[in-house]
Design a protein around this motif. Structure first.
Motif, PDB file in Angstrom:
ATOM      1  N   LEU A 142     -13.836  -4.628   6.759  1.00  0.00           N
ATOM      2  CA  LEU A 142     -14.416  -4.828   8.082  1.00  0.00           C
ATOM      3  C   LEU A 142     -15.925  -4.587   7.993  1.00  0.00           C
ATOM      4  O   LEU A 142     -16.483  -4.411   6.913  1.00  0.00           O
ATOM      5  CB  LEU A 142     -13.761  -3.871   9.088  1.00  0.00           C
ATOM      6  CG  LEU A 142     -12.246  -4.026   9.269  1.00  0.00           C
ATOM      7  CD1 LEU A 142     -11.717  -2.934  10.198  1.00  0.00           C
ATOM      8  CD2 LEU A 142     -11.907  -5.407   9.822  1.00  0.00           C
ATOM      9  N   GLU A 143     -16.585  -4.570   9.105  1.00  0.00           N
ATOM     10  CA  GLU A 143     -18.017  -4.330   9.128  1.00  0.00           C
ATOM     11  C   GLU A 143     -18.330  -2.871   8.813  1.00  0.00           C
ATOM     12  O   GLU A 143     -17.522  -1.971   9.025  1.00  0.00           O
ATOM     13  CB  GLU A 143     -18.595  -4.702  10.494  1.00  0.00           C
ATOM     14  CG  GLU A 143     -18.467  -6.198  10.821  1.00  0.00           C
ATOM     15  CD  GLU A 143     -19.044  -6.513  12.179  1.00  0.00           C
ATOM     16  OE1 GLU A 143     -19.460  -5.571  12.891  1.00  0.00           O
ATOM     17  OE2 GLU A 143     -19.068  -7.714  12.546  1.00  0.00           O
ATOM     18  N   ARG A 144     -19.539  -2.659   8.277  1.00  0.00           N
ATOM     19  CA  ARG A 144     -20.074  -1.323   8.010  1.00  0.00           C
ATOM     20  C   ARG A 144     -19.207  -0.525   7.038  1.00  0.00           C
ATOM     21  O   ARG A 144     -19.045   0.687   7.157  1.00  0.00           O
ATOM     22  CB  ARG A 144     -20.248  -0.543   9.311  1.00  0.00           C
ATOM     23  CG  ARG A 144     -21.217  -1.211  10.286  1.00  0.00           C
ATOM     24  CD  ARG A 144     -21.331  -0.404  11.558  1.00  0.00           C
ATOM     25  NE  ARG A 144     -22.236  -1.052  12.507  1.00  0.00           N
ATOM     26  CZ  ARG A 144     -22.519  -0.590  13.719  1.00  0.00           C
ATOM     27  NH1 ARG A 144     -21.937   0.544  14.145  1.00  0.00           N
ATOM     28  NH2 ARG A 144     -23.344  -1.240  14.517  1.00  0.00           N
ATOM     29  N   GLY A 145     -18.603  -1.214   6.099  1.00  0.00           N
ATOM     30  CA  GLY A 145     -17.864  -0.533   5.041  1.00  0.00           C
ATOM     31  C   GLY A 145     -16.527   0.026   5.438  1.00  0.00           C
ATOM     32  O   GLY A 145     -15.944   0.828   4.684  1.00  0.00           O
ATOM     33  N   SER A 146     -16.024  -0.350   6.570  1.00  0.00           N
ATOM     34  CA  SER A 146     -14.715   0.131   6.988  1.00  0.00           C
ATOM     35  C   SER A 146     -13.643  -0.890   6.618  1.00  0.00           C
ATOM     36  O   SER A 146     -13.952  -2.049   6.316  1.00  0.00           O
ATOM     37  CB  SER A 146     -14.703   0.393   8.501  1.00  0.00           C
ATOM     38  OG  SER A 146     -15.006  -0.807   9.212  1.00  0.00           O
ATOM     39  N   PHE A 147     -12.403  -0.448   6.663  1.00  0.00           N
ATOM     40  CA  PHE A 147     -11.299  -1.303   6.240  1.00  0.00           C
ATOM     41  C   PHE A 147     -10.128  -1.191   7.208  1.00  0.00           C
ATOM     42  O   PHE A 147      -9.949  -0.162   7.885  1.00  0.00           O
ATOM     43  CB  PHE A 147     -10.822  -0.917   4.829  1.00  0.00           C
ATOM     44  CG  PHE A 147     -11.871  -1.074   3.764  1.00  0.00           C
ATOM     45  CD1 PHE A 147     -11.998  -2.261   3.069  1.00  0.00           C
ATOM     46  CD2 PHE A 147     -12.731  -0.020   3.463  1.00  0.00           C
ATOM     47  CE1 PHE A 147     -12.957  -2.407   2.082  1.00  0.00           C
ATOM     48  CE2 PHE A 147     -13.692  -0.157   2.492  1.00  0.00           C
ATOM     49  CZ  PHE A 147     -13.812  -1.350   1.798  1.00  0.00           C
ATOM     50  N   GLU A 148      -9.353  -2.238   7.250  1.00  0.00           N
ATOM     51  CA  GLU A 148      -8.123  -2.208   8.013  1.00  0.00           C
ATOM     52  C   GLU A 148      -7.093  -1.335   7.283  1.00  0.00           C
ATOM     53  O   GLU A 148      -7.264  -1.017   6.100  1.00  0.00           O
ATOM     54  CB  GLU A 148      -7.568  -3.626   8.179  1.00  0.00           C
ATOM     55  CG  GLU A 148      -8.385  -4.525   9.071  1.00  0.00           C
ATOM     56  CD  GLU A 148      -7.742  -5.879   9.251  1.00  0.00           C
ATOM     57  OE1 GLU A 148      -6.700  -6.134   8.590  1.00  0.00           O
ATOM     58  OE2 GLU A 148      -8.264  -6.691  10.045  1.00  0.00           O
ATOM     59  N   PRO A 149      -6.036  -0.925   7.963  1.00  0.00           N
ATOM     60  CA  PRO A 149      -4.977  -0.157   7.276  1.00  0.00           C
ATOM     61  C   PRO A 149      -4.428  -0.971   6.095  1.00  0.00           C
ATOM     62  O   PRO A 149      -4.237  -2.184   6.201  1.00  0.00           O
ATOM     63  CB  PRO A 149      -3.917   0.037   8.357  1.00  0.00           C
ATOM     64  CG  PRO A 149      -4.676  -0.041   9.638  1.00  0.00           C
ATOM     65  CD  PRO A 149      -5.760  -1.063   9.407  1.00  0.00           C
ATOM     66  N   PRO A 150      -4.175  -0.304   4.986  1.00  0.00           N
ATOM     67  CA  PRO A 150      -3.683  -1.030   3.805  1.00  0.00           C
ATOM     68  C   PRO A 150      -2.264  -1.530   3.983  1.00  0.00           C
ATOM     69  O   PRO A 150      -1.477  -0.957   4.742  1.00  0.00           O
ATOM     70  CB  PRO A 150      -3.769   0.013   2.692  1.00  0.00           C
ATOM     71  CG  PRO A 150      -3.663   1.326   3.390  1.00  0.00           C
ATOM     72  CD  PRO A 150      -4.339   1.139   4.726  1.00  0.00           C
ATOM     73  N   LYS A 151      -1.947  -2.602   3.262  1.00  0.00           N
ATOM     74  CA  LYS A 151      -0.600  -3.162   3.260  1.00  0.00           C
ATOM     75  C   LYS A 151      -0.305  -3.713   1.872  1.00  0.00           C
ATOM     76  O   LYS A 151      -1.214  -3.971   1.074  1.00  0.00           O
ATOM     77  CB  LYS A 151      -0.468  -4.264   4.308  1.00  0.00           C
ATOM     78  CG  LYS A 151      -1.404  -5.437   4.076  1.00  0.00           C
ATOM     79  CD  LYS A 151      -1.254  -6.488   5.169  1.00  0.00           C
ATOM     80  CE  LYS A 151      -2.209  -7.659   4.941  1.00  0.00           C
ATOM     81  NZ  LYS A 151      -2.086  -8.690   6.008  1.00  0.00           N
ATOM     82  N   VAL A 152       0.960  -3.872   1.590  1.00  0.00           N
ATOM     83  CA  VAL A 152       1.367  -4.394   0.285  1.00  0.00           C
ATOM     84  C   VAL A 152       1.112  -5.896   0.261  1.00  0.00           C
ATOM     85  O   VAL A 152       1.679  -6.643   1.061  1.00  0.00           O
ATOM     86  CB  VAL A 152       2.848  -4.105  -0.006  1.00  0.00           C
ATOM     87  CG1 VAL A 152       3.249  -4.724  -1.335  1.00  0.00           C
ATOM     88  CG2 VAL A 152       3.094  -2.602  -0.042  1.00  0.00           C
ATOM     89  N   LEU A 153       0.252  -6.305  -0.652  1.00  0.00           N
ATOM     90  CA  LEU A 153      -0.046  -7.725  -0.801  1.00  0.00           C
ATOM     91  C   LEU A 153       0.942  -8.383  -1.756  1.00  0.00           C
ATOM     92  O   LEU A 153       1.439  -9.486  -1.502  1.00  0.00           O
ATOM     93  CB  LEU A 153      -1.481  -7.903  -1.313  1.00  0.00           C
ATOM     94  CG  LEU A 153      -2.001  -9.331  -1.435  1.00  0.00           C
ATOM     95  CD1 LEU A 153      -2.008 -10.017  -0.077  1.00  0.00           C
ATOM     96  CD2 LEU A 153      -3.404  -9.324  -2.032  1.00  0.00           C
ATOM     97  N   ILE A 154       1.226  -7.709  -2.865  1.00  0.00           N
ATOM     98  CA  ILE A 154       2.193  -8.198  -3.852  1.00  0.00           C
ATOM     99  C   ILE A 154       3.023  -7.007  -4.309  1.00  0.00           C
ATOM    100  O   ILE A 154       2.475  -5.967  -4.691  1.00  0.00           O
ATOM    101  CB  ILE A 154       1.509  -8.851  -5.063  1.00  0.00           C
ATOM    102  CG1 ILE A 154       0.643 -10.022  -4.618  1.00  0.00           C
ATOM    103  CG2 ILE A 154       2.545  -9.318  -6.087  1.00  0.00           C
ATOM    104  CD1 ILE A 154      -0.176 -10.624  -5.751  1.00  0.00           C
ATOM    105  N   SER A 155       4.315  -7.136  -4.261  1.00  0.00           N
ATOM    106  CA  SER A 155       5.189  -6.030  -4.683  1.00  0.00           C
ATOM    107  C   SER A 155       5.816  -6.328  -6.034  1.00  0.00           C
ATOM    108  O   SER A 155       6.099  -7.481  -6.377  1.00  0.00           O
ATOM    109  CB  SER A 155       6.286  -5.792  -3.639  1.00  0.00           C
ATOM    110  OG  SER A 155       7.097  -6.944  -3.504  1.00  0.00           O
ATOM    111  N   ASP A 156       6.010  -5.266  -6.807  1.00  0.00           N
ATOM    112  CA  ASP A 156       6.725  -5.342  -8.082  1.00  0.00           C
ATOM    113  C   ASP A 156       6.117  -6.362  -9.040  1.00  0.00           C
ATOM    114  O   ASP A 156       6.818  -7.139  -9.691  1.00  0.00           O
ATOM    115  CB  ASP A 156       8.194  -5.682  -7.836  1.00  0.00           C
ATOM    116  CG  ASP A 156       9.104  -5.149  -8.928  1.00  0.00           C
ATOM    117  OD1 ASP A 156       8.787  -4.088  -9.496  1.00  0.00           O
ATOM    118  OD2 ASP A 156      10.120  -5.791  -9.227  1.00  0.00           O
TER     119      ASP A 156
END
Length: 208
Positions: A142-156
């Motif tokens: 996001l802006e100013r070095g912040s991020f959205e909550p993490p989520k699994v993009l690729i599993s296993d």
């Protein structure tokens, strides 16, 4: 009566029974060796010298040869009398020291996987190496070095190899070669291009 000379008294006399015994022992030993050799049904098979990950080219340097007795299951494995030519691909991961199954190699890559180099913000869990599995977590920037909550993009996802720098794995911010399903490559590359925070976490199947 004529007296024996010193030469006659010192002459070595062999007992015929001793000679016969030696001949019998030698013949018996030879017969046993021939019998054991006749029952030796060991064959030479290829063994993975190091872990060969799915989709990787299989080369002679990746293999060792071991003589084993496999009986009727021998046909399931890649025999050393069959030369390994160019274009042979691993259809699944073959662990180091494992006999190479015929079903684990093919002349065509049918795995549906692509290799993508993925950097992690922190060090990998200790003990992970090629063939182990990890989850790729992503947090959108996001802006100013912040991020959205993490989520699994690729599993296993399976590790194909560690990316080394100057002969040593980087202490912080490790990069790895991941085997990624082709349908998920675009999403992963998009996250990397956008500067999203990427973390690599040991998958549940790799723990313990």
């Amino acid at each position: 009566m004529a007296r024996r000379t010193d030469r006659e008294r010192g002459a070595l006399r062999l007992d015929p029974r001793l000679i016969i015994g030696i001949v019998l022992i030698a013949g018996s030993t030879t017969g046993v060796w021939a019998l054991v050799s006749g029952f030796d049904d060991s064959i030479e098979v290829y063994v993975a010298h190091e872990t060969i990950t799915a989709g990787s080219a299989v080369e002679v340097d990746d293999l060792a040869v071991e003589s084993v007795r496999l009986g009727s299951s021998a046909e399931r494995y890649l025999l050393a009398d069959a030369p390994v030519g160019d274009g042979l691909v691993a259809t699944r991961t073959v662990q180091a020291g494992e006999f190479v199954p015929r079903s684990a190699v093919d002349e065509v890559d049918r795995t549906g996987l692509s290799v993508v180099v993925v950097p992690s913000r922190g060090p990998l869990p200790s003990g992970l190496s090629a063939g182990d599995r990890i989850d790729v977590w992503s947090a959108a920037a996001l802006e100013r070095g912040s991020f959205e909550p993490p989520k699994v993009l690729i599993s296993d996802a399976e590790i194909a190899g560690l990316v080394e720098s100057e002969g040593m794995v980087q202490a912080d911010g490790v990069s790895v070669e991941l085997l990624v399903p082709r349908e998920k490559v675009a999403a992963l590359l998009e996250a990397l291009a956008a500067g999203d925070a990427i973390d690599l976490v040991a998958a549940r199947s790799a723990v313990g």
